[in-house]
Structure formats: C-alpha cells, structure tokens
Design a protein around this motif. Structure first.
Motif, short mmCIF file in Angstrom:
data_model
loop_
_atom_site.label_atom_id
_atom_site.label_comp_id
_atom_site.label_asym_id
_atom_site.label_seq_id
_atom_site.Cartn_x
_atom_site.Cartn_y
_atom_site.Cartn_z
N ARG A 1 -17.99 17.83 5.48
CA ARG A 1 -17.43 17.95 6.83
C ARG A 1 -16.89 16.60 7.32
N TYR A 2 -16.27 15.86 6.44
CA TYR A 2 -15.69 14.58 6.83
C TYR A 2 -14.50 14.27 5.93
N ALA A 3 -13.71 13.30 6.35
CA ALA A 3 -12.62 12.80 5.52
C ALA A 3 -12.64 11.28 5.61
N PHE A 4 -12.45 10.64 4.47
CA PHE A 4 -12.42 9.17 4.40
C PHE A 4 -11.20 8.78 3.60
N GLU A 5 -10.23 8.16 4.26
CA GLU A 5 -8.97 7.84 3.60
C GLU A 5 -8.66 6.35 3.77
N THR A 6 -8.17 5.75 2.70
CA THR A 6 -7.72 4.35 2.75
C THR A 6 -6.32 4.27 2.17
N ASN A 7 -5.56 3.35 2.68
CA ASN A 7 -4.18 3.19 2.22
C ASN A 7 -3.76 1.74 2.39
N GLU A 8 -3.07 1.21 1.40
CA GLU A 8 -2.62 -0.19 1.44
C GLU A 8 -1.15 -0.25 1.05
N THR A 9 -0.29 -0.45 2.04
CA THR A 9 1.16 -0.54 1.80
C THR A 9 1.77 -1.61 2.71
N ASP A 10 2.74 -2.32 2.16
CA ASP A 10 3.48 -3.33 2.93
C ASP A 10 2.55 -4.30 3.65
N ASN A 11 1.53 -4.77 2.93
CA ASN A 11 0.57 -5.73 3.48
C ASN A 11 -0.12 -5.22 4.75
N ILE A 12 -0.30 -3.90 4.82
CA ILE A 12 -1.05 -3.29 5.91
C ILE A 12 -2.10 -2.38 5.30
N TYR A 13 -3.33 -2.59 5.71
CA TYR A 13 -4.44 -1.79 5.18
C TYR A 13 -4.91 -0.82 6.26
N THR A 14 -5.04 0.45 5.87
CA THR A 14 -5.41 1.49 6.83
C THR A 14 -6.66 2.23 6.35
#
Length: 353
Positions: free
Chosen positions: A334-347
């Motif tokens: 019952r959760y979501a954990f997402e990471t993303n690293e593009t154009d020197n921006i980490y989300t």
C-alpha cells in the motif's frame, strides 16, 4: 498472554472432549435400550471406551509417528488392521455380553440378543472408520493451525525487531549530523549557535520521546522537518533556495515516525547547497482522503557523485534504503517509493495509500 491463551484452549478442548463422548455414550445407550437397561449401559460404555481407545491410538500413535514421517502406505495398513481388529473384537465381546451380565449382575434377566455377525461387523467397521477419519483430520488440522500460528508469531516478532532496528539506526545518524552542524557554528563563533542548540533540544525531545510510538501524527512529523530545515539553514551565511510546500486536509493522519527524515537529509547532503549558490531544495507534502504524497527534489552539484551510485555504498542503508525497507514492512503493497535522477536533479516520491 500466550500462556493464558494456551490454558484457555486446553480447558476448552477438555470440556469439548467430555461433552462429545458423553453425547456418543447416551446415543448408544438409547439405541440399545430395547435389550434392557443393564445390557444397554454396559454395551454403550464398552463401545464408547473402545472408540476413545481407537481415537487415541490413531491420533497419538499413527498420525504422529507414522503419517507425519511420510509413511502413508504403512499408515493405511495400520488403519485397516486397527479398524478390522477392533470391529471383530467388539462383536466377539457383544456376543458374550449376556453371559458377562449374568455372571456379574445376579438377578438380572438374561437378555435375548440375536446378532447377525455380517451386519454387526459392517456397522462396527463403519463406526471405527468414522472415528479414525475424524481423528486423523482433526489432528492434522490442529497441527497445521499450530504450525501456522507459530509461523505468524515468528513473523510478527521478526517484523517488530526489524522495525525497531531500522528506527534505532536513524537516531544516532541524525544526532551525528546535528552535532556536526553545531560544531561548525561554534567553531566559527556564529551567533546562531545558541539558537541551534535550542532547536536541537526540541528535535531530540521528538526523537527520544515521541518516536518511541509506532506511528505519529503528520503534524508532529512536519514540525520536526520544519525544525530540521531551519537548523540546516542556520549555518548558511546567505539565503538559499529551499522551499517546503504543504497541502494537508488532515493533520492527524498517522504514519511511521521519521519516515521522511532520511530523504530530507539526503537532499541537503547531495545538493551541497551550502557551497552552491545556484542549488535548490524543494519539499512538498499533499494529504487528502486518498492518502499522502511526499515529494523531494534537489539539485546535484556537478562535482559530487550521482546519488544513485552513492546510495549503493556500504553504510548507505541508513538513508533511502532504510526508508524503503520501513515502508515495505509498515505498508506491504500500500505504498509507492520512486526515485529519479535526470539533468542533475534528484527526485524522491513517496506515496502512502
């Protein structure tokens, strides 16, 4: 509580055992009344006791020491011998019942019992077959329930230990970073040092006292993050682009304590915002009837390693890996954990449903 439950369970099982076999005894007694009350009583008692003996042999001997060891053919053979043997033995006893009563009970008329051996053998075989089947099924179900119960108790115990371990990792990690910040302010004789000590005192009270609970309100969690952000900004001589947006419908929404803290620390660590005037950090939290979403975005200084690579090093489990593991333990699917690293921006995006 476990010992009390076992005592209650055993007491209930004992009462059910007595009541069940008493009902069987009465049923047989009524069935044999036409042969006289003495014959009916002796016959029903002997038949009931023989059924109890068959049940005990089946459950405590054959099921435990034969079937559970995988010897199914041997288990089948032993059951056939047990059923036929007891059926033949009881019919023999029944045929001599009138003589036994006459010898033991003087003055009691000898009952006229006409026994058809074939029919009687079939009926007794059917009775003992039912006893054997019910006993085997009951013992197997109890064993399965016991194994399942022990497995669930072990899983719960392991889950609790793992959660406590993961949560305990955060406290010294946070304290280490906080003391480093205060040391920097004191070393540079910054006038913000006293205020930073007060902030740290408030945060430590939250960590050491409030975080002992399994869940806390969103209001307390966000207050702690606000204090932490202020604490970090105190050591900066110039203003930096740090934002924290909140859109919350229910501040009483419950969640695991310090579940977002490693994400916040991660943002300050890899943005190098104290040395990068162009860096930025943006946090946002949105809560409504569908759940909660926490979003973290931060710039990555070009000279620093990629966040994804850094998080794979030894010791990085205190950070984002810790968050992911705790979310999995608390919320299952019952959760979501997402990471993303593009154009020197980490989300990092966390969704709690």
């Amino acid at each position: 509580m476990g010992k009390i439950g076992k005592i209650i369970s055993r007491t209930f099982e004992s009462h059910r055992f007595v009541i069940s076999w008493t009902a069987v005894l009465l049923l047989f007694y009524i069935s044999f009344m036409h042969n006289g009350y003495v014959f009916a009583l002796v016959h029903s008692v002997v038949l009931t006791l023989s059924m109890i003996l068959v049940s005990l042999i089946e459950g405590r001997l054959l099921v435990r020491h034969v079937l559970k060891k995988g010897r199914r053919f041997l288990f089948f053979v032993f059951n056939v011998v047990l059923i036929i043997g007891f059926a033949a033995l009881f019919i023999k006893m029944q045929m001599r019942m009138s003589d036994i009563i006459k010898n033991l009970m003087l003055g009691v008329p000898k009952p006229e019992v006409d026994i058809n051996w074939t029919v009687a053998f079939f009926i007794r075989t059917l009775i003992y077959t039912c006893v054997v089947s019910i006993t085997a099924i009951t013992y197997l179900e109890r064993n399965e329930q016991a194994v399942l119960r022990e497995s669930n108790e072990l899983k719960i115990e392991n889950l609790d230990m793992e959660l406590r371990y993961l949560k305990s990792q955060i406290n010294p990690h946070f304290l280490f970073n906080a003391l480093n910040n205060i040391y920097s302010l004191v070393y540079t004789k910054d006038e913000k040092a006293p205020e930073s000590v007060l902030k740290l005192s408030e945060m430590l009270r939250y960590v050491m006292v409030d975080c002992q609970a399994d869940t806390l309100s969103l209001e307390k969690e966000m207050k702690f993050i606000d204090n932490y952000v202020d604490f970090q900004l105190m050591k900066l001589e110039e203003e930096r682009d740090v934002k924290f947006a909140k859109d919350v419908k229910n501040w009483s929404f419950m969640l695991p304590p310090m579940i977002f803290q490693p994400v916040v620390e991660n943002a300050f660590k890899y943005s190098r915002i104290e040395n990068d005037p162009n860096g930025f950090i943006a946090f946002s939290v949105r809560q409504d009837e569908n759940g909660l979403e926490f979003l973290s975005r931060n710039s990555i200084k070009a000279s620093s390693l990629p966040v994804s690579s850094s998080n794979n090093k030894n010791g990085s489990g205190i950070g984002l890996q810790n968050v992911k593991k705790r979310l999995s333990l608390h919320y299952k699917d019952r959760y979501a954990f997402e990471t993303n690293e593009t154009d020197n921006i980490y989300t990092v995006r966390i969704i709690l449903k």
